[in-house]
Structure formats: C-alpha cells, structure tokens
Enzyme design. Sequence first.
Site, PDB file in Angstrom:
ATOM      1  N   CYS A  42      41.940  -8.094  25.355  1.00  0.00           N
ATOM      2  CA  CYS A  42      43.390  -8.049  25.533  1.00  0.00           C
ATOM      3  C   CYS A  42      43.708  -7.905  27.031  1.00  0.00           C
ATOM      4  O   CYS A  42      42.964  -7.283  27.780  1.00  0.00           O
ATOM      5  CB  CYS A  42      43.985  -6.875  24.765  1.00  0.00           C
ATOM      6  SG  CYS A  42      45.797  -6.819  24.842  1.00  0.00           S
ATOM      7  N   ASP A  44      45.856  -6.111  28.286  1.00  0.00           N
ATOM      8  CA  ASP A  44      46.273  -4.724  28.542  1.00  0.00           C
ATOM      9  C   ASP A  44      45.494  -4.111  29.714  1.00  0.00           C
ATOM     10  O   ASP A  44      44.257  -4.143  29.735  1.00  0.00           O
ATOM     11  CB  ASP A  44      46.041  -3.893  27.267  1.00  0.00           C
ATOM     12  CG  ASP A  44      46.728  -2.537  27.330  1.00  0.00           C
ATOM     13  OD1 ASP A  44      46.446  -1.766  28.270  1.00  0.00           O
ATOM     14  OD2 ASP A  44      47.547  -2.252  26.435  1.00  0.00           O
ATOM     15  N   ARG A  46      44.779  -1.261  30.463  1.00  0.00           N
ATOM     16  CA  ARG A  46      43.952  -0.091  30.163  1.00  0.00           C
ATOM     17  C   ARG A  46      42.592  -0.450  29.567  1.00  0.00           C
ATOM     18  O   ARG A  46      41.802   0.429  29.233  1.00  0.00           O
ATOM     19  CB  ARG A  46      44.699   0.839  29.202  1.00  0.00           C
ATOM     20  CG  ARG A  46      46.000   1.378  29.783  1.00  0.00           C
ATOM     21  CD  ARG A  46      46.877   1.974  28.705  1.00  0.00           C
ATOM     22  NE  ARG A  46      47.343   0.952  27.762  1.00  0.00           N
ATOM     23  CZ  ARG A  46      48.117   1.203  26.702  1.00  0.00           C
ATOM     24  NH1 ARG A  46      48.497   2.435  26.437  1.00  0.00           N
ATOM     25  NH2 ARG A  46      48.498   0.218  25.912  1.00  0.00           N
ATOM     26  N   HIS A  98      41.977  -3.472  20.841  1.00  0.00           N
ATOM     27  CA  HIS A  98      42.096  -2.034  21.117  1.00  0.00           C
ATOM     28  C   HIS A  98      43.205  -1.425  20.268  1.00  0.00           C
ATOM     29  O   HIS A  98      44.226  -2.067  20.026  1.00  0.00           O
ATOM     30  CB  HIS A  98      42.361  -1.776  22.601  1.00  0.00           C
ATOM     31  CG  HIS A  98      43.678  -2.313  23.089  1.00  0.00           C
ATOM     32  ND1 HIS A  98      44.786  -1.520  23.280  1.00  0.00           N
ATOM     33  CD2 HIS A  98      44.071  -3.572  23.382  1.00  0.00           C
ATOM     34  CE1 HIS A  98      45.789  -2.272  23.697  1.00  0.00           C
ATOM     35  NE2 HIS A  98      45.391  -3.516  23.774  1.00  0.00           N
ATOM     36  N   CYS A 101      47.509  -1.487  20.433  1.00  0.00           N
ATOM     37  CA  CYS A 101      47.804  -2.756  21.117  1.00  0.00           C
ATOM     38  C   CYS A 101      49.277  -3.137  20.957  1.00  0.00           C
ATOM     39  O   CYS A 101      49.789  -3.263  19.841  1.00  0.00           O
ATOM     40  CB  CYS A 101      46.909  -3.860  20.553  1.00  0.00           C
ATOM     41  SG  CYS A 101      47.141  -5.452  21.374  1.00  0.00           S
TER      42      CYS A 101
HETATM   43 CO    CO Z   1      46.625  -5.142  23.606  1.00  0.00          CO
END
Ligand code: CO
Length: 211
Positions: A42, A44, A46, A98, A101
């Site tokens: 992803c 993302d 993080r 994750h 999400c």
């Molecule tokens: Co995500």
Amino acid sequence: MQPYDKLLLENKAWAHQKVEQDPDYFNRLAHLQTPDFLWIGCSDSRVPANEITNTQPGEIFVHRNVANLVIHTDVNLLSVLDYAVSHLKVKHVIVCGHYGCGGIKAAMTSHDYKQVLNMWLRNIKDVYRLYSEELDAIEDEEKRADRLVELNVKEQVQHLAKTSIIQRAWKHEQRPQLHGWVYGLSNGLIKPVFEMDENTQIDPLYTYDDL
Ligand code: CO
C-alpha cells in the site's frame, strides 16, 4: 528552510554515512540489482517495505498503490511484475496489506470520492461482494475492515496467479512463490495470511495452455 529541504539535507547525511561505513557501497549497488523479492504494498506512508523488513537498497523490488491492488488492466503494475519476474527472476512476490488501511475503509462506505478514486475503490468493493456473507456477519466495524484487509490480500495474490507472467514462470522455472501478508500498524508485525506456488491448482478458466 522549506520542508523539503530537510529531505535533501538528510539525504546528504545518509549518503555520507553509508560511504563512511562502506566506501564501496554505492559503487556496488550502481552495478548490480539482484533482488529476490517483489513487494506489492500500500502507498500508505506508514508501511515502508525496506524499513519494516529491515532490508537494504538492492534487496526488494517495490510497487505500491492505494490498498495494494493487482488489477489486470494496470499497465504500471503489470510492467513492474513482468520486469521483476521475467528479467530480475525474483523468487518471491509479496502482496502486503495493512490493518487500518484507509483505502479499504473508504471502499466500505457509500461516500462519493469522485472519479478517479471511485474507479480504484470499486475493485475493493468487488472483493467485499465476493466475501459479503462472511464480512456482513462481523458486527464490529473495525474487525470487519481488518478481515477485508486480509481477504483483499488473498484476492490480489490470486489475481497474480491469473496472469500469464506468473503462469509462464511457474511452468518453466518453478518460481516465484506468491505470498499474502498483512502488516499491523499498532505492533509493527507482519502476519502471513495466504500462499500460492507452482503446485497450486487454479481455476482452468484462468489458465493459459500455450505458455
Ligand atoms: Co493502506
């Protein structure tokens, strides 16, 4: 100082430190890329692939998009997959989602995110529909979203297996192994949830006979 100047300064410090520890570091990397892993994760911020697996530049070939989707019309993803599997000869392809999400949670709402996001999230809604019986039975909203994260990863790994790229490599070189993982934002741990390899039977409708 602009916020991005910090990135450039940190980059200088990092490069300097690397050379101090190992004078040949960049010279070696510049001439060689032989990663064993393709990571589809992803976007993302993080969930940085190298950091959470404690790997170095050169070890993982990476593709990231919103909610780590494998879509058969995505030329970007398919180019990365083809290059990694057919040319770099990676031994493992990892789809890593994750918990928590935002893409998954967004797809569970009726909110209009406008095109193009609606188009992208639609793929996750289709995964929900496939498993709606199981998901609808989970009362807690957070737990339902987390389960969809796991099922989405499983579904995307199956999408990989439906490509001629993977099927050709399986047939001729008995690799790569496909992995579905989920990363926990709250504890930093990765949970393996699904696997496929060249011995896995897939729906004949999706198999190619002239590989
Ligand atoms: Co995500």
